[in-house]
Design an enzyme around this catalytic site. Sequence first.
Site, mmCIF file in Angstrom:
data_model
loop_
_atom_site.group_PDB
_atom_site.id
_atom_site.type_symbol
_atom_site.label_atom_id
_atom_site.label_comp_id
_atom_site.label_asym_id
_atom_site.label_seq_id
_atom_site.Cartn_x
_atom_site.Cartn_y
_atom_site.Cartn_z
ATOM 1 N N GLU A 125 38.618 38.116 43.750
ATOM 2 C CA GLU A 125 38.233 39.065 44.799
ATOM 3 C C GLU A 125 37.359 40.168 44.226
ATOM 4 O O GLU A 125 37.309 41.274 44.754
ATOM 5 C CB GLU A 125 39.455 39.648 45.477
ATOM 6 C CG GLU A 125 39.242 39.834 46.960
ATOM 7 C CD GLU A 125 38.815 38.550 47.640
ATOM 8 O OE1 GLU A 125 39.621 37.629 47.738
ATOM 9 O OE2 GLU A 125 37.626 38.474 48.028
ATOM 10 N N ARG B 155 56.637 55.669 28.153
ATOM 11 C CA ARG B 155 55.943 54.420 28.488
ATOM 12 C C ARG B 155 56.356 53.921 29.883
ATOM 13 O O ARG B 155 55.574 53.404 30.645
ATOM 14 C CB ARG B 155 56.290 53.355 27.445
ATOM 15 C CG ARG B 155 55.724 53.633 26.072
ATOM 16 C CD ARG B 155 56.475 52.884 24.977
ATOM 17 N NE ARG B 155 56.385 51.432 25.137
ATOM 18 C CZ ARG B 155 57.218 50.591 24.522
ATOM 19 N NH1 ARG B 155 58.220 51.053 23.782
ATOM 20 N NH2 ARG B 155 57.078 49.295 24.678
HETATM 21 C C1 LIG Z 1 46.413 37.471 47.317
HETATM 22 C C2 LIG Z 1 44.919 37.477 47.207
HETATM 23 C C3 LIG Z 1 44.374 36.135 46.618
HETATM 24 C C4 LIG Z 1 42.900 36.186 46.488
HETATM 25 C C5 LIG Z 1 42.362 34.928 45.825
HETATM 26 C C6 LIG Z 1 40.967 35.159 45.307
HETATM 27 C C7 LIG Z 1 39.902 34.792 46.326
HETATM 28 C C8 LIG Z 1 38.516 35.046 45.794
HETATM 29 O O1 LIG Z 1 38.321 35.404 44.676
HETATM 30 S S1 LIG Z 1 37.308 34.798 46.958
HETATM 31 C C9 LIG Z 1 35.804 35.184 46.100
HETATM 32 C C10 LIG Z 1 35.707 36.655 45.795
HETATM 33 N N1 LIG Z 1 34.408 36.944 45.284
HETATM 34 C C11 LIG Z 1 33.972 38.194 45.134
HETATM 35 O O2 LIG Z 1 34.689 39.153 45.339
HETATM 36 C C12 LIG Z 1 32.541 38.325 44.712
HETATM 37 C C13 LIG Z 1 32.232 39.740 44.257
HETATM 38 N N2 LIG Z 1 30.820 40.044 44.516
HETATM 39 C C14 LIG Z 1 30.450 40.728 45.638
HETATM 40 O O3 LIG Z 1 31.217 41.137 46.465
HETATM 41 C C15 LIG Z 1 28.977 40.981 45.795
HETATM 42 O O4 LIG Z 1 28.228 40.023 45.089
HETATM 43 C C16 LIG Z 1 28.587 42.388 45.259
HETATM 44 C C17 LIG Z 1 29.191 43.451 46.184
HETATM 45 C C18 LIG Z 1 29.063 42.619 43.851
HETATM 46 C C19 LIG Z 1 27.088 42.525 45.263
HETATM 47 O O5 LIG Z 1 26.648 42.118 46.535
HETATM 48 P P1 LIG Z 1 25.074 42.203 46.883
HETATM 49 O O6 LIG Z 1 24.869 41.549 48.174
HETATM 50 O O7 LIG Z 1 24.297 41.767 45.698
HETATM 51 O O8 LIG Z 1 24.958 43.756 47.147
HETATM 52 P P2 LIG Z 1 24.282 44.879 46.269
HETATM 53 O O9 LIG Z 1 22.851 44.554 46.086
HETATM 54 O O10 LIG Z 1 25.095 45.196 45.080
HETATM 55 O O11 LIG Z 1 24.424 46.094 47.297
HETATM 56 C C20 LIG Z 1 23.589 46.112 48.452
HETATM 57 C C21 LIG Z 1 24.249 47.051 49.424
HETATM 58 O O12 LIG Z 1 25.347 46.386 50.039
HETATM 59 C C22 LIG Z 1 26.501 47.190 49.916
HETATM 60 N N3 LIG Z 1 27.662 46.304 49.876
HETATM 61 C C23 LIG Z 1 27.910 45.360 48.974
HETATM 62 N N4 LIG Z 1 29.054 44.727 49.274
HETATM 63 C C24 LIG Z 1 29.514 45.288 50.410
HETATM 64 C C25 LIG Z 1 30.660 45.061 51.225
HETATM 65 N N5 LIG Z 1 31.569 44.148 50.917
HETATM 66 N N6 LIG Z 1 30.809 45.817 52.326
HETATM 67 C C26 LIG Z 1 29.895 46.775 52.642
HETATM 68 N N7 LIG Z 1 28.796 47.043 51.900
HETATM 69 C C27 LIG Z 1 28.615 46.294 50.801
HETATM 70 C C28 LIG Z 1 26.303 47.961 48.627
HETATM 71 O O13 LIG Z 1 27.139 49.090 48.583
HETATM 72 C C29 LIG Z 1 24.834 48.304 48.743
HETATM 73 O O14 LIG Z 1 24.719 49.361 49.635
HETATM 74 P P3 LIG Z 1 23.445 50.337 49.505
HETATM 75 O O15 LIG Z 1 22.248 49.477 49.823
HETATM 76 O O16 LIG Z 1 23.708 51.395 50.509
HETATM 77 O O17 LIG Z 1 23.443 50.842 48.099
HETATM 78 C C1 LIG Z 2 43.081 32.703 40.122
HETATM 79 C C2 LIG Z 2 41.726 32.730 40.789
HETATM 80 C C3 LIG Z 2 41.605 32.398 42.137
HETATM 81 C C4 LIG Z 2 40.348 32.378 42.743
HETATM 82 N N1 LIG Z 2 40.247 31.985 44.061
HETATM 83 C C5 LIG Z 2 39.027 31.901 44.617
HETATM 84 C C6 LIG Z 2 38.883 31.441 45.967
HETATM 85 O O1 LIG Z 2 39.858 31.120 46.630
HETATM 86 N N2 LIG Z 2 37.633 31.345 46.497
HETATM 87 C C7 LIG Z 2 36.508 31.706 45.775
HETATM 88 O O2 LIG Z 2 35.404 31.594 46.305
HETATM 89 N N3 LIG Z 2 36.616 32.174 44.493
HETATM 90 C C8 LIG Z 2 37.846 32.272 43.912
HETATM 91 N N4 LIG Z 2 37.967 32.729 42.624
HETATM 92 C C9 LIG Z 2 36.759 33.075 41.868
HETATM 93 C C10 LIG Z 2 36.668 34.600 41.694
HETATM 94 O O3 LIG Z 2 36.388 35.226 42.901
HETATM 95 C C11 LIG Z 2 35.583 34.894 40.657
HETATM 96 O O4 LIG Z 2 35.995 34.347 39.427
HETATM 97 C C12 LIG Z 2 35.414 36.412 40.525
HETATM 98 O O5 LIG Z 2 34.720 36.902 41.648
HETATM 99 C C13 LIG Z 2 34.672 36.804 39.245
HETATM 100 O O6 LIG Z 2 33.395 36.213 39.229
HETATM 101 P P1 LIG Z 2 32.898 35.375 37.955
HETATM 102 O O7 LIG Z 2 33.931 34.382 37.636
HETATM 103 O O8 LIG Z 2 31.516 34.953 38.247
HETATM 104 O O9 LIG Z 2 32.887 36.455 36.789
HETATM 105 P P2 LIG Z 2 31.567 37.001 36.033
HETATM 106 O O10 LIG Z 2 30.821 37.905 36.942
HETATM 107 O O11 LIG Z 2 30.860 35.881 35.407
HETATM 108 O O12 LIG Z 2 32.296 37.920 34.927
HETATM 109 C C14 LIG Z 2 32.163 37.664 33.535
HETATM 110 C C15 LIG Z 2 31.917 39.005 32.857
HETATM 111 O O13 LIG Z 2 30.624 39.468 33.249
HETATM 112 C C16 LIG Z 2 30.710 40.828 33.642
HETATM 113 N N5 LIG Z 2 29.655 41.114 34.635
HETATM 114 C C17 LIG Z 2 29.236 40.301 35.630
HETATM 115 N N6 LIG Z 2 28.239 40.898 36.320
HETATM 116 C C18 LIG Z 2 28.030 42.124 35.748
HETATM 117 C C19 LIG Z 2 27.144 43.214 35.999
HETATM 118 N N7 LIG Z 2 26.258 43.189 37.004
HETATM 119 N N8 LIG Z 2 27.230 44.307 35.202
HETATM 120 C C20 LIG Z 2 28.145 44.358 34.205
HETATM 121 N N9 LIG Z 2 29.005 43.344 33.895
HETATM 122 C C21 LIG Z 2 28.944 42.249 34.664
HETATM 123 C C22 LIG Z 2 32.090 40.942 34.256
HETATM 124 O O14 LIG Z 2 32.533 42.305 34.258
HETATM 125 C C23 LIG Z 2 32.914 40.079 33.303
HETATM 126 O O15 LIG Z 2 33.306 40.865 32.194
HETATM 127 C C24 LIG Z 2 39.209 32.752 41.994
HETATM 128 C C25 LIG Z 2 39.325 33.102 40.649
HETATM 129 C C26 LIG Z 2 40.590 33.112 40.047
HETATM 130 C C27 LIG Z 2 40.711 33.497 38.585
#
Ligand SMILES: CCCCCCCC(=O)SCCNC(=O)CCNC(=O)[C@H](O)C(C)(C)COP(=O)(O)OP(=O)(O)OC[C@H]1O[C@@H](n2cnc3c(N)ncnc32)[C@H](O)[C@@H]1OP(=O)(O)O
Ligand SMILES: Cc1cc2nc3c(=O)[nH]c(=O)nc-3n(C[C@H](O)[C@H](O)[C@H](O)COP(=O)(O)OP(=O)(O)OC[C@H]3O[C@@H](n4cnc5c(N)ncnc54)[C@H](O)[C@@H]3O)c2cc1C
Length: 607
Positions: A367, A276
Amino acid sequence: MEGVDHLAHERNKAQFDVAVMKAVWAGSRDAYELFHRFSRLVANDPEMFIPAIKAQATEEQQKQWLPLANKMKIIGSYTQTELGHGSNVRGLETTATFDPKTDEFVLNSPTLTATKWWPGGLGKIATHALAHARLIIDDKDYGVHGFLVQLRSLDDHLTLPGITIGDIGMKYGSGAYNTMDNGSLIFDHVRIPRNQMLMRLSQVTREGKYVPSNVPRQLSYGTMVYVRQKIVFDASIALSRAVCISTRYSAVRRQFGSHNGSPETQVIDYKTQQARLFPLLASAYAIRFVSEWLNSFYKDLLQRLEAKDFSTLPEAHACTAGLKSITTSVAADGIEECRKLCGGHGYLTSSGLPELSAVYIPACTYEGDNVVMLLQVARYLMKTISQLKSGNKPVGTTAYLGRAEQLMQYHSDVLRAEDWLKPNVVVEAFEARAARMSMACAQNLSKFNNPEDGFQELSADLVEAATAHCQLIIVSKFIEKLQQDIPGKGVKEQLGVLRSIYALFLLHKHIGDFLSTDCITPKQGYLANEQLRSLYSQVRPNAIALVDAFNYTDHFLSSVLGRYDGNVYPKLYEEAWKDPLNDTSIPDGFHEYVQPMLKQPLHHGRL
Ligand SMILES: CCCCCCCC(=O)SCCNC(=O)CCNC(=O)[C@H](O)C(C)(C)COP(=O)(O)OP(=O)(O)OC[C@H]1O[C@@H](n2cnc3c(N)ncnc32)[C@H](O)[C@@H]1OP(=O)(O)O
Ligand SMILES: Cc1cc2nc3c(=O)[nH]c(=O)nc-3n(C[C@H](O)[C@H](O)[C@H](O)COP(=O)(O)OP(=O)(O)OC[C@H]3O[C@@H](n4cnc5c(N)ncnc54)[C@H](O)[C@@H]3O)c2cc1C
């Protein structure tokens, strides 16, 4: 006893140069950055606000805003996620409507679900938001863009007109993430100057004309890519912390096995404990090395982007998304396994493990939700495969798909357990597994008239194919790491043992993939497991030295179980007495609530 190293006998067993291993582990980062990275896990926002300005603001806007942000004259929050949308960035509802009369944008939250929700720092401390909103000009929606919005007065920190801000409340357990003011924000027609839309990628002129980006629109997602590659490095820190604690404690803890008064058995000597613990130790090193590769790949991407070379952008997105997903899942599950490896004491706050888990596990969500990220990888793999027919030769991390036909014919030629120690034998098996899983998905997808329907229907299989692809990357980068010159007695040998443990543990865990894709025979799977057991015996004498190589101080580990000197029991007891509950012998409330019950007269022998 103070000052005695209760693990000295373990350290003396080391078969390699620990000082060199420390340097290999630290890689290109110094101890400060290792500490700094982990402490940022709960202080995430300068982490994103500043990089986002660098990625999305014009030179002029950077000159205006970066000095203020760098000197903390303003405190920024990366404000993207909303109550109703986090994963689906294109579904965000907040609007920024251009008003040509006043040359301003009007930010508004049209619905409750448009409320900004989660952004770190937003609840109480941020003075500015990098708010993501739908750009609206003359009723036309141009999609999500970034806008710099002041939220609070820089004089009295009160919220500005039209801004309603709050903290979103307590989060998971009593974990450190409750020191982070993740907040909520509603805009009620808040006006900002036009030049507070970040305009590096696309612009809005004074006349209200939209100038679309002449670079891929996904560059607006650049900050997320940047943070995802950082999160892979963070996963190696978080997992190695937990592994250090549980390895040291496993060497201290003795349970059963005493004969004629001999000491009981160290639990680290139980094969179940090794099976583990040692794969997690190997995974910590594997994640560290893949994070180093990913960081260099990302830096190369930035240079290319400077030169308007977007050729590696899709691969960079797939790698950062996929490796963020895989490594955070391994680290989060691994921290919990390390808690269990420490038995009851692992559940004590003084073990450092509950806090580590509570602060780390959201990494599987923020993220980019880990499944959503793997689906992005799957899209990339399916696209790569669809382009094979047109003669497109995949390169980089998908190069193996260029040999898909050959890999479809592959059968492992492993005859003996030790054959699994050969890196090329392992890589071929992992390439064949990943290729066959992706090709099978592509094959099945082709049966659907509507590819999107197919993608949804097959999404669970696609996630597994994406996982296989990412695990191949990690295995390959571990192997590549050992092809580098690594000095020091026994260092490369020990890393070679960890590399084999990492790969063969995955093969054993995912044996179903390897058998169902007919890459290996059951006998070859059995031999891999045989070899694993032998590898665990090779790690055993080096286990303490391998976690010492992480070079973590007791302060950083903040764990009685993970103390360098292994002086656990006296310190466990000492820690317990620091609990305020032990300030008095009779607990608060005893006289009011408990004593009356105890004093109740017995009625006919019953209370
Ligand atoms: C220590 C660290 C602390 C961090 C604290 C946390 C902070 C946060 O959480 S901040 C918020 C974070 N939020 C996220 O990460 C949101 C996640 N969602 C996403 O990134 C987008 O909605 C995603 C990628 C799922 C879909 O994006 P969308 O614009 O709908 O693209 P999608 O239609 O799926 O794809 C279109 C094209 O763009 C491309 N693409 C999408 N994202 C990216 C990217 N980031 N870079 C380059 N290409 C991209 C796809 O690959 C696709 O390419 P192709 O046309 O060749 O197939
Ligand atoms: C501790 C913490 C810190 C954060 N800090 C920030 C910040 O600083 N700034 C900011 O902007 N955001 C921040 N966030 C938000 C974070 O980025 C989002 O919560 C994260 O991107 C997930 O998105 P959601 O909450 O909409 O999840 P959802 O997408 O609603 O996920 C719910 C469920 O749906 C499923 N799902 C969603 N879409 C699909 C799909 N297309 N196909 C299959 N399954 C799917 C997921 O897998 C998951 O099981 C933070 C969140 C946390 C928990």
